[in-house]
Motif scaffolding. Structure first.
Motif, short mmCIF file in Angstrom:
data_model
loop_
_atom_site.label_atom_id
_atom_site.label_comp_id
_atom_site.label_asym_id
_atom_site.label_seq_id
_atom_site.Cartn_x
_atom_site.Cartn_y
_atom_site.Cartn_z
N ASP A 110 0.83 -1.21 0.00
CA ASP A 110 0.00 0.00 0.00
C ASP A 110 0.86 1.26 0.00
N LYS A 111 1.97 1.22 0.75
CA LYS A 111 2.87 2.38 0.78
C LYS A 111 3.54 2.61 -0.58
N VAL A 112 3.97 1.54 -1.20
CA VAL A 112 4.60 1.66 -2.52
C VAL A 112 3.61 2.21 -3.54
N ILE A 113 2.38 1.72 -3.50
CA ILE A 113 1.36 2.20 -4.43
C ILE A 113 1.06 3.68 -4.17
N ALA A 114 0.98 4.05 -2.88
CA ALA A 114 0.68 5.45 -2.54
C ALA A 114 1.78 6.39 -2.99
N CYS A 115 3.03 5.90 -2.99
CA CYS A 115 4.16 6.74 -3.41
C CYS A 115 4.31 6.79 -4.93
N VAL A 121 9.66 5.77 -3.38
CA VAL A 121 9.50 5.69 -1.93
C VAL A 121 10.62 6.50 -1.28
N PRO A 122 10.31 7.47 -0.43
CA PRO A 122 11.36 8.28 0.20
C PRO A 122 12.16 7.46 1.21
N LEU A 123 13.48 7.52 1.13
CA LEU A 123 14.35 6.78 2.06
C LEU A 123 14.62 7.66 3.27
N THR A 124 13.70 7.68 4.20
CA THR A 124 13.83 8.49 5.40
C THR A 124 14.76 7.81 6.40
N LYS A 125 15.16 8.58 7.40
CA LYS A 125 16.03 8.04 8.45
C LYS A 125 15.31 6.92 9.21
#
Length: 218
Positions: A110-115, A121-125
Motif C-alpha cells: 500500500d505504501k509503494v502504491i501510494a508513493c 518511496v522516500p528513504l527516510t532516516k
C-alpha cells in the motif's frame, strides 16, 4: 461535513432531523480543533490501527458524530477497491504465511502504491533505521512468541493440576459422606440388636459389623 449531513437529512436517513444534524456538525468542528493535539500529531499508522485510534477519540466526547460516521461507512462505494485488495493478497501470499506477515506485506504494498512506485518511496532516516534493525527485531519477536508459548503451556499445566486437586477434593467429600452414612446405619443396627434375641439379634449384629467393615475398607 455540512453537505453530507444535509444529504442525509434530505434523504430522511438521519434520525432526529435538522436538530441531530446541527449536533453532528458542532461535534465535527470540535473534533477538528482537537486534531491539533499531541496525540494526533504523534499518531503512527504502522503501530496502531486508524479505526481503533479514531474510535477511542470519538466514542466518549463525540458519540453522535461517531454514529454518523459509522452510518456513512456502511454506504456502498463499489467493490473495485476490495477486489484490488484481493488481487494484492493473492500476489503476496505464500505457503505457511502468518497473519502478521501478511499484514506487513500489505502495508508495504500500500505504501509503494501510494508513493507511485518503488523507486519513488522516500528513504527516510526512520525507514533506514528500521531496515538496519529488522533482523534483531525479528529475533526479539521470536523470543517473545516463545515466551508466550511457554507461559501458555505453564498456565495449562497449572489449570490441569488445579482441576485434578478439585476432583480429588470432591471424591474425598463423597467418601466422607458415604462413610458417615454407613456409620450411622451400623450404629442403628447395633442399637436394634440390643433389644432382640436369637436369630434376629445375630442378623442385626452381622449387618452392623458388615457396615463397619465396609466403612473401614473405604
Amino acid at each position: 461535513m455540512k453537505n453530507l449531513v444535509q444529504t442525509f437529512i434530505q434523504g430522511k436517513q438521519l434520525a432526529g432531523g435538522i436538530a441531530a444534524g446541527d449536533v453532528i456538525t458542532q461535534q465535527f468542528a470540535s473534533f477538528l480543533s482537537e486534531a491539533r493535539e499531541e496525540d494526533f500529531v504523534s499518531f503512527q499508522p504502522l503501530r496502531q490501527r486508524l479505526d481503533v485510534f479514531l474510535h477511542s477519540k470519538l466514542h466518549k466526547s463525540h458519540p453522535d458524530l461517531l454514529r454518523f460516521c459509522l452510518s456513512v461507512l456502511l454506504l456502498t462505494h463499489g467493490q473495485a477497491t476490495v477486489e484490488r485488495g484481493f488481487s494484492v493478497n493473492k500476489e503476496v501470499e505464500s505457503c505457511n504465511l502468518l497473519h502478521d506477515s501478511l499484514e506487513a506485506l500489505r502495508l508495504v504494498c500500500d505504501k509503494v502504491i501510494a508513493c507511485g512506485g518503488i523507486l519513488k518511496v522516500p528513504l527516510t532516516k526512520e525507514l533506514l533505521a528500521s531496515a538496519a534493525t529488522a533482523r534483531s527485531q525479528y529475533r526479539l519477536y521470536l523470543d517473545n512468541e516463545l515466551k508466550k508459548k511457554e507461559s501458555a503451556t505453564q498456565e495449562l499445566k497449572r489449570k490441569e493440576a488445579e482441576k485434578e486437586q478439585e476432583d480429588l477434593r470432591n471424591q474425598r467429600r463423597v467418601l466422607i459422606t458415604v462413610c458417615d452414612s454407613l456409620e450411622v446405619d451400623a450404629d442403628k443396627f447395633a442399637e436394634m440388636a440390643e433389644g432382640k434375641a436369637g436369630t434376629k439379634m445375630a442378623e442385626l449384629i452381622t449387618k452392623s459389623k458388615s457396615l463397619n467393615l465396609s466403612n473401614w475398607t473405604k
